[in-house]
Design a protein around this motif. Structure first.
Motif, PDB file in Angstrom:
ATOM      1  N   UNK A   1      -4.623  15.613 -19.404  1.00 56.69           N
ATOM      2  CA  UNK A   1      -3.664  14.517 -19.320  1.00 56.69           C
ATOM      3  C   UNK A   1      -3.751  13.602 -20.535  1.00 56.69           C
ATOM      4  N   UNK A   2      -4.998  13.273 -20.937  1.00 57.31           N
ATOM      5  CA  UNK A   2      -5.189  12.433 -22.131  1.00 57.31           C
ATOM      6  C   UNK A   2      -4.610  13.147 -23.352  1.00 57.31           C
ATOM      7  N   UNK A   3      -4.908  14.457 -23.449  1.00 55.00           N
ATOM      8  CA  UNK A   3      -4.400  15.246 -24.574  1.00 55.00           C
ATOM      9  C   UNK A   3      -2.881  15.221 -24.607  1.00 55.00           C
ATOM     10  N   UNK A   4      -2.257  15.371 -23.440  1.00 54.66           N
ATOM     11  CA  UNK A   4      -0.801  15.386 -23.374  1.00 54.66           C
ATOM     12  C   UNK A   4      -0.203  14.063 -23.821  1.00 54.66           C
ATOM     13  N   UNK A   5      -0.822  12.952 -23.392  1.00 55.36           N
ATOM     14  CA  UNK A   5      -0.313  11.639 -23.764  1.00 55.36           C
ATOM     15  C   UNK A   5      -0.424  11.431 -25.276  1.00 55.36           C
TER      16      UNK A   5
ATOM     17  N   UNK B   1      -5.975  13.413  -9.614  1.00 57.30           N
ATOM     18  CA  UNK B   1      -5.584  13.497  -8.205  1.00 57.30           C
ATOM     19  C   UNK B   1      -4.964  14.860  -7.888  1.00 57.30           C
ATOM     20  N   UNK B   2      -3.974  15.236  -8.695  1.00 55.93           N
ATOM     21  CA  UNK B   2      -3.297  16.525  -8.470  1.00 55.93           C
ATOM     22  C   UNK B   2      -4.296  17.671  -8.628  1.00 55.93           C
ATOM     23  N   UNK B   3      -5.095  17.593  -9.694  1.00 55.65           N
ATOM     24  CA  UNK B   3      -6.050  18.661  -9.966  1.00 55.65           C
ATOM     25  C   UNK B   3      -7.076  18.813  -8.867  1.00 55.65           C
ATOM     26  N   UNK B   4      -7.617  17.693  -8.395  1.00 53.99           N
ATOM     27  CA  UNK B   4      -8.679  17.848  -7.405  1.00 53.99           C
ATOM     28  C   UNK B   4      -8.128  18.280  -6.051  1.00 53.99           C
ATOM     29  N   UNK B   5      -6.960  17.759  -5.677  1.00 52.53           N
ATOM     30  CA  UNK B   5      -6.354  18.207  -4.416  1.00 52.53           C
ATOM     31  C   UNK B   5      -6.083  19.707  -4.440  1.00 52.53           C
TER      32      UNK B   5
ATOM     33  N   UNK C   1      -2.972   4.160 -16.343  1.00 49.08           N
ATOM     34  CA  UNK C   1      -3.631   4.606 -15.113  1.00 49.08           C
ATOM     35  C   UNK C   1      -3.067   5.950 -14.674  1.00 49.08           C
ATOM     36  N   UNK C   2      -1.756   6.116 -14.810  1.00 50.16           N
ATOM     37  CA  UNK C   2      -1.123   7.371 -14.404  1.00 50.16           C
ATOM     38  C   UNK C   2      -1.622   8.530 -15.268  1.00 50.16           C
ATOM     39  N   UNK C   3      -1.745   8.267 -16.594  1.00 54.23           N
ATOM     40  CA  UNK C   3      -2.221   9.312 -17.502  1.00 54.23           C
ATOM     41  C   UNK C   3      -3.621   9.766 -17.096  1.00 54.23           C
ATOM     42  N   UNK C   4      -4.465   8.805 -16.730  1.00 52.90           N
ATOM     43  CA  UNK C   4      -5.850   9.138 -16.416  1.00 52.90           C
ATOM     44  C   UNK C   4      -6.002   9.721 -15.018  1.00 52.90           C
ATOM     45  N   UNK C   5      -5.282   9.142 -14.035  1.00 52.05           N
ATOM     46  CA  UNK C   5      -5.639   9.476 -12.658  1.00 52.05           C
ATOM     47  C   UNK C   5      -4.692  10.412 -11.933  1.00 52.05           C
ATOM     48  N   UNK C   6      -3.426  10.498 -12.354  1.00 53.02           N
ATOM     49  CA  UNK C   6      -2.548  11.453 -11.664  1.00 53.02           C
ATOM     50  C   UNK C   6      -3.035  12.891 -11.872  1.00 53.02           C
TER      51      UNK C   6
ATOM     52  N   UNK D   1      -8.048  28.798 -15.531  1.00 50.06           N
ATOM     53  CA  UNK D   1      -6.813  28.124 -15.148  1.00 50.06           C
ATOM     54  C   UNK D   1      -5.725  28.505 -16.133  1.00 50.06           C
ATOM     55  N   UNK D   2      -4.627  29.047 -15.607  1.00 49.24           N
ATOM     56  CA  UNK D   2      -3.481  29.346 -16.458  1.00 49.24           C
ATOM     57  C   UNK D   2      -2.423  28.272 -16.265  1.00 49.24           C
ATOM     58  N   UNK D   3      -2.867  27.082 -15.823  1.00 49.72           N
ATOM     59  CA  UNK D   3      -1.900  26.028 -15.550  1.00 49.72           C
ATOM     60  C   UNK D   3      -2.291  24.692 -16.157  1.00 49.72           C
ATOM     61  N   UNK D   4      -3.108  24.699 -17.231  1.00 50.46           N
ATOM     62  CA  UNK D   4      -3.511  23.416 -17.822  1.00 50.46           C
ATOM     63  C   UNK D   4      -2.311  22.671 -18.397  1.00 50.46           C
ATOM     64  N   UNK D   5      -1.253  23.387 -18.720  1.00 55.21           N
ATOM     65  CA  UNK D   5      -0.039  22.748 -19.223  1.00 55.21           C
ATOM     66  C   UNK D   5       0.523  21.726 -18.248  1.00 55.21           C
ATOM     67  N   UNK D   6       0.294  21.953 -16.956  1.00 53.28           N
ATOM     68  CA  UNK D   6       0.802  21.025 -15.943  1.00 53.28           C
ATOM     69  C   UNK D   6       0.192  19.637 -16.148  1.00 53.28           C
ATOM     70  N   UNK D   7      -1.123  19.597 -16.355  1.00 48.21           N
ATOM     71  CA  UNK D   7      -1.809  18.306 -16.498  1.00 48.21           C
ATOM     72  C   UNK D   7      -1.502  17.684 -17.854  1.00 48.21           C
ATOM     73  N   UNK D   8      -1.418  18.536 -18.877  1.00 47.19           N
ATOM     74  CA  UNK D   8      -0.975  18.111 -20.201  1.00 47.19           C
ATOM     75  C   UNK D   8       0.410  17.463 -20.065  1.00 47.19           C
ATOM     76  N   UNK D   9       1.265  18.100 -19.284  1.00 51.41           N
ATOM     77  CA  UNK D   9       2.625  17.599 -19.073  1.00 51.41           C
ATOM     78  C   UNK D   9       2.642  16.285 -18.320  1.00 51.41           C
ATOM     79  N   UNK D  10       1.789  16.149 -17.304  1.00 52.44           N
ATOM     80  CA  UNK D  10       1.755  14.894 -16.545  1.00 52.44           C
ATOM     81  C   UNK D  10       1.402  13.738 -17.489  1.00 52.44           C
ATOM     82  N   UNK D  11       0.364  13.938 -18.326  1.00 52.83           N
ATOM     83  CA  UNK D  11      -0.012  12.912 -19.291  1.00 52.83           C
ATOM     84  C   UNK D  11       1.120  12.625 -20.260  1.00 52.83           C
ATOM     85  N   UNK D  12       1.723  13.692 -20.770  1.00 53.56           N
ATOM     86  CA  UNK D  12       2.803  13.547 -21.756  1.00 53.56           C
ATOM     87  C   UNK D  12       4.005  12.824 -21.174  1.00 53.56           C
ATOM     88  N   UNK D  13       4.416  13.236 -19.969  1.00 50.08           N
ATOM     89  CA  UNK D  13       5.582  12.601 -19.357  1.00 50.08           C
ATOM     90  C   UNK D  13       5.288  11.152 -18.972  1.00 50.08           C
TER      91      UNK D  13
END
Lengths: 342, 296
Positions: A251-255, A124-128, A116-121, A61-73
């Motif tokens: 996501x956890x890492x980003x937060x 959700x995005x990743x699995x979809x 909840x958003x940090x853990x599950x968004x 995956x060259x897009x882990x930053x996306x999930x890191x970002x979701x957690x961070x934001x």
């Protein structure tokens, strides 16, 4: 080696020694160094996820930053909202002339919703996303290219929506979390220990997962996807679940990173940072969880040391690291250690 | 909807598609043969752009831009050859590792360009016959964009001729169909790989000249075109030039027409969503010479 038992004893004791050192670090390090270490440990949590999907699942995956970002934001939006008096807007929205709070900002005022958003968004995005690609049996290089496009699209979207996302500068100037000031005495150390605890928990969790039947099937899907189809398994759910777990860890890492760094911005989550996350693991060893932690810490410490003195040099060094590790040391530092031990 | 705006964007779409095509042909050709993607391919565009700029410093005026095309082609092809023979050949059985190693090359080339030419970028002044525009049915079309479409058509035509009518084309098609069988009949597959890689890099260099006509050449000029070009490869189908061309046209038109309704950043997100939806319908790509499903 004249005395293999001594070497074995040392290598057995070393992780525990490092753990003890990590626990007492807040008493020994300066506030600045402790903050850096905490940031890098947060990144190591993300690196564990890359070992799971890339090393054991063969999914680059060259897009882990996306999930890191979701957690961070998510955490940044919560802290922005928590600081606000009732009915007011975050500072950057006022500056860009935004008149009312966007509907998707409002729920972040609740700490439960933010967590909840940090853990599950990300899950959700990743699995979809992973399901959409993998269930049509598209993978490998194609998946890597699509994830890179995802990282680009995500970062561009954030930059262009300055009025509601903070744009290129990201979100910063947080007062505190859950009613405690981020810089009040004891808080940085507590956050550091929280990060350490989550890192250890993630390590144990992923390790258990890799040792389980799930881990075995994941590796089997990596090595011969069609073969396990012929054996009657559908590899798609295994890959999707692995990707979702890696997304959650990111996501956890980003937060956590955002708590320590006090900022989250597109520059930390776009195409280039996303692919750099893979190099931490490549250097540490893609099959090894401990290697990934060491890789994430080492690369980030080196980055900090080199790029503050010679910013241009770092990109050359990074480029060389990519080339050399992949060609000469495909199993990373962990592979080097294992071959020494054998 | 405004008809003029629609026609304008339609035309824009074709010129964007031409750039996507020129940027992705090399990727698709090598991917069909070797199953590897060169992440430094975007830097071949950049190299072509800088070579065009340097050519115009030596030979200013209208002749310069014509001369720049072969210069950029040869320069980028040579760089491609260097990358292929020193790095990619060593990693041939590991496609994902090739992605990472060539990304390293890409970082080094970008930083090299930054140190050599500065981060701001250089401006190529298009000759007068390219800087004007033509009014057609109420739509003003910049000449440079017509030129780009013409070049893309010409490149595609020559490539088709090469693949279908020449001896090297025959060898390429043979390796593309069945690598092992081709090697068994005595074809030097490594040499075919190398030739096609150089050719693809050269085409990207040529695309770089086109980019230089549209805007300043910066160290990361290639990055803004290369990710759509990757999506073209994902959508195109393995080893098919027709598929790549169709995918480039679809994605170029899609992104230009989407920009009538939404801004560039949303259009980019929609482009990705479109590609992911497309592979739900046709996971094998627009045109598939071989299936991807058993391709491990």
């Amino acid at each position: 080696m004249s005395d293999p038992t001594l070497l074995q004893r040392v290598s057995k004791a070393l992780p525990w020694l490092l753990l003890v050192l990590a626990i007492v670090a807040p008493f020994a390090l300066s506030a600045y160094d402790l903050n850096l270490l905490a940031r890098f440990m947060a990144m190591a949590i993300l690196a564990l996820g890359i070992v799971l999907i890339w090393g054991h699942g063969g999914i680059l995956s060259l897009g882990q930053g996306v999930f890191f970002g979701i957690g961070g934001y998510a955490i940044a939006m919560h802290m922005k909202m928590a600081d606000l008096p009732e009915g007011e807007l975050p500072d950057f929205m006022l500056w860009s002339g935004q008149e009312s709070l966007p509907f998707w900002w409002a729920p972040f005022a609740s700490p439960t919703f933010a967590i909840a958003a940090i853990l599950f968004v990300p899950v959700l995005v990743g699995s979809l996303f992973a399901w959409a690609v993998f269930h049509r049996r598209v993978g490998g290089t194609y998946f890597a290219l699509i994830t890179q496009a995802l990282a680009l699209a995500f970062a561009t979207l954030i930059i262009s929506r300055q009025d509601v996302t903070g744009g290129f500068n990201g979100l910063t100037d947080f007062y505190g979390i859950f009613g405690v000031g981020l810089s009040s005495p004891g808080v940085p150390a507590a956050l550091y220990w929280l990060t350490l605890a989550l890192l250890v928990a993630s390590y144990c969790g992923v390790r258990l997962l890799l040792a389980s039947r799930f881990g075995m099937l994941l590796r089997a899907a990596r090595d011969g996807e069609n073969r396990i189809r012929f054996l009657g398994y559908n590899p798609t759910p295994f890959k999707v679940v692995a990707f979702a777990i890696a997304a959650m860890l990111a996501g956890i890492a980003g937060a956590l990173f955002t708590l320590h760094a006090g900022v989250v911005s597109p520059a930390l989550i776009g195409v280039v940072p996303s692919i750099e996350m893979v190099v931490w693991v490549a250097i540490g060893g893609r099959y090894s969880l401990a290697g990934a932690i060491v890789g994430a810490l080492l690369v980030n410490i080196a980055r900090d040391a080199v790029s503050s003195a010679f910013p241009e040099l770092w990109l050359y060094l990074m480029g060389l690291l990519f080339i050399l590790v992949v060609t000469l040391l495909p199993n990373g530092l962990a592979g080097l250690v294992a071959s020494k031990r054998a | 909807m405004d008809a003029t705006l629609f026609l304008n964007q339609l035309f824009n779409g074709f010129s964007v598609a031409s750039l996507y095509l020129l940027a992705s042909l090399g990727l698709a050709l090598s991917f069909g043969l070797m199953r590897v993607i060169n992440m430094a391919h975007g830097e071949m565009l950049m190299l072509g752009g800088y070579l065009a700029w340097m050519t115009l410093l030596v030979v200013p005026g209208a002749a310069g831009i014509i001369l720049a095309i072969p210069v950029a082609f040869v320069g980028a092809a040579a760089m491609g050859g260097l990358i292929q023979s020193t790095l990619i050949r060593r990693l041939s059985a590991r496609p994902l590792d090739t992605l990472l190693a060539t990304w390293g090359v890409s970082l080094i080339l970008q930083q090299g360009a930054r140190d050599l030419f500065g981060a701001v970028g250089v401006e190529v002044r298009a000759p007068d016959w390219l800087s004007g525009s033509i009014a057609l049915a109420g739509v003003t079309i910049p000449s440079a964009r017509i030129f780009i479409i013409a070049v893309a058509v010409l490149v595609l035509g020559s490539l088709a001729l090469l693949l279908l009518r020449s001896r090297i084309g025959l060898l390429v098609r043979a390796v593309n169909q069945d690598r092992m069988m081709a090697a068994a009949t005595g074809i030097d597959v490594k040499r075919v790989d190398f030739t096609i890689f150089c050719l693809g890099a050269g085409i990207a260099g040529l695309a770089g000249v086109m980019l230089a006509l549209l805007g300043p050449v910066t160290p990361n000029v290639g990055q803004s075109y290369i990710i759509p070009a990757f999506l073209v490869v994902v959508m195109g189908g393995l080893g098919s030039i027709v598929g790549t061309t169709a995918a480039a046209a679809i994605l170029g038109l899609f992104s230009a027409l989407a920009q009538i309704f939404v801004d560039v950043s949303v259009a980019q997100m929609l482009l990705l969503v479109f590609v992911v939806l497309f592979i739900q319908v046709r996971p094998q790509g627009v045109i598939a010479v071989r299936t991807r499903a058993l391709d491990v």
